[in-house]
Design an enzyme around this catalytic site. Sequence first.
Site, short mmCIF file in Angstrom:
data_model
loop_
_atom_site.label_atom_id
_atom_site.label_comp_id
_atom_site.label_asym_id
_atom_site.label_seq_id
_atom_site.Cartn_x
_atom_site.Cartn_y
_atom_site.Cartn_z
N LYS A 1 -8.49 -9.84 -6.96
CA LYS A 1 -9.35 -10.05 -5.80
C LYS A 1 -10.68 -9.32 -6.03
O LYS A 1 -10.69 -8.23 -6.64
CB LYS A 1 -8.58 -9.43 -4.63
CG LYS A 1 -9.25 -9.39 -3.31
CD LYS A 1 -8.31 -8.72 -2.31
CE LYS A 1 -9.06 -8.46 -1.03
NZ LYS A 1 -8.28 -7.79 -0.02
N LYS B 1 -14.75 -3.82 -4.41
CA LYS B 1 -15.68 -2.80 -4.87
C LYS B 1 -14.96 -1.73 -5.70
O LYS B 1 -15.45 -1.28 -6.72
CB LYS B 1 -16.35 -2.15 -3.66
CG LYS B 1 -17.79 -1.81 -3.95
CD LYS B 1 -18.49 -1.41 -2.70
CE LYS B 1 -19.85 -0.85 -3.10
NZ LYS B 1 -20.51 -0.15 -2.03
N LYS C 1 0.83 -1.22 0.00
CA LYS C 1 0.00 0.00 0.00
C LYS C 1 0.86 1.26 0.00
O LYS C 1 0.51 2.25 -0.63
CB LYS C 1 -0.95 0.00 1.20
CG LYS C 1 -2.08 -1.00 1.03
CD LYS C 1 -3.06 -0.97 2.17
CE LYS C 1 -4.17 -1.98 1.96
NZ LYS C 1 -4.95 -2.24 3.16
#
Length: 332
Positions: free
Chosen positions: A194, A197, A111
Amino acid sequence: MARVFSGIQPSGELHIGNYLGAVRNWVELQHQHECLFSVVDLHAITQPYDVTTLPQRTLDMAIGLLAAGLLPERCTLFVQSHVSDHTELNWLLNTVTPLGELERQTQFKDKSQRQESVPAGLLNYPVLQAADVLLYQATLVPVGEDQLQHLELMREIARRWNARFAPDGPFTFPEPQAQLTTSKRVLGLDGQAKMSKSLGNTIGLLESSEAIWEKLRPAATDPARKTRKDPGNPDICNIFTIHQGFSPPDVQRTVAQNCRTAGWGCLDCKKVLADNMIATLTPIRERATALKSDPKGVRRILSAGAAKARALAESTMALVRRQMGFLEPAED
Ligand code: SF4
């Protein structure tokens, strides 16, 4: 009976990846153990986020969890920020957490690479996770493979804190054990990444029957099945993975057989899957519709959950503060 803690970020409505990967297991666990489940909004703010939609996304996630089968009388469901002890314990645990361990966490490395300026909250995310679990002295944490490294760090933090502040025992923090999710991870409808949303590759748990079929129809399958006559391999097909989540075992066997022998086309396979998904998800959607019509009732459930969680948390924190040597405030 173990005490279980697990959390989910307030991303709004659940999708089938969340359901099969975590929430369905939670629904079972609530009948076997003492369970605390939390919508972890404090974790959600470690990445850029939309302040205006956070309350609704938090509420929608709670509605999804209740509709999926969490029962307020069987488990404690609450919003993480409603129990402020999470952040206090987070700070206290920071003082025994080695910086090097935090920097080594794979999720942090992934990240942080994508950000120009890395907030310290992203680095300390696993310490807040440790606080979430240790605050309730939980001994069992349902996790996917990708969370195992964080769980190991949580155990290390518990060991370090116990060694420093409760060296003669009994240990304040039990070392939590992982309950590894057994279900295979469902990929997104693109069959690549994966289910997420933000990638737009999901089927929502509360989607209509028509929307489920509209999304399933073009979804990726085994690329070896270029024509109806080409046999496929269900083991590498994401549609088969979803069948394993929604279709009964005899149907799964038929799917595998028909796939390997080119006994049917991928659309036939998807139609059977759509029927089974709709059969499972329709009652969940109906429950969600009823809950959405009573948002105050849902918030009352969350408040009652937070009160139960707070009672446990406060007893741990009283012990922790004493063991760490803080002066107690004077009684009136
Ligand atoms: S038949 Fe079903 S399992 Fe086989 S490749 Fe097509 S969609 Fe996937």
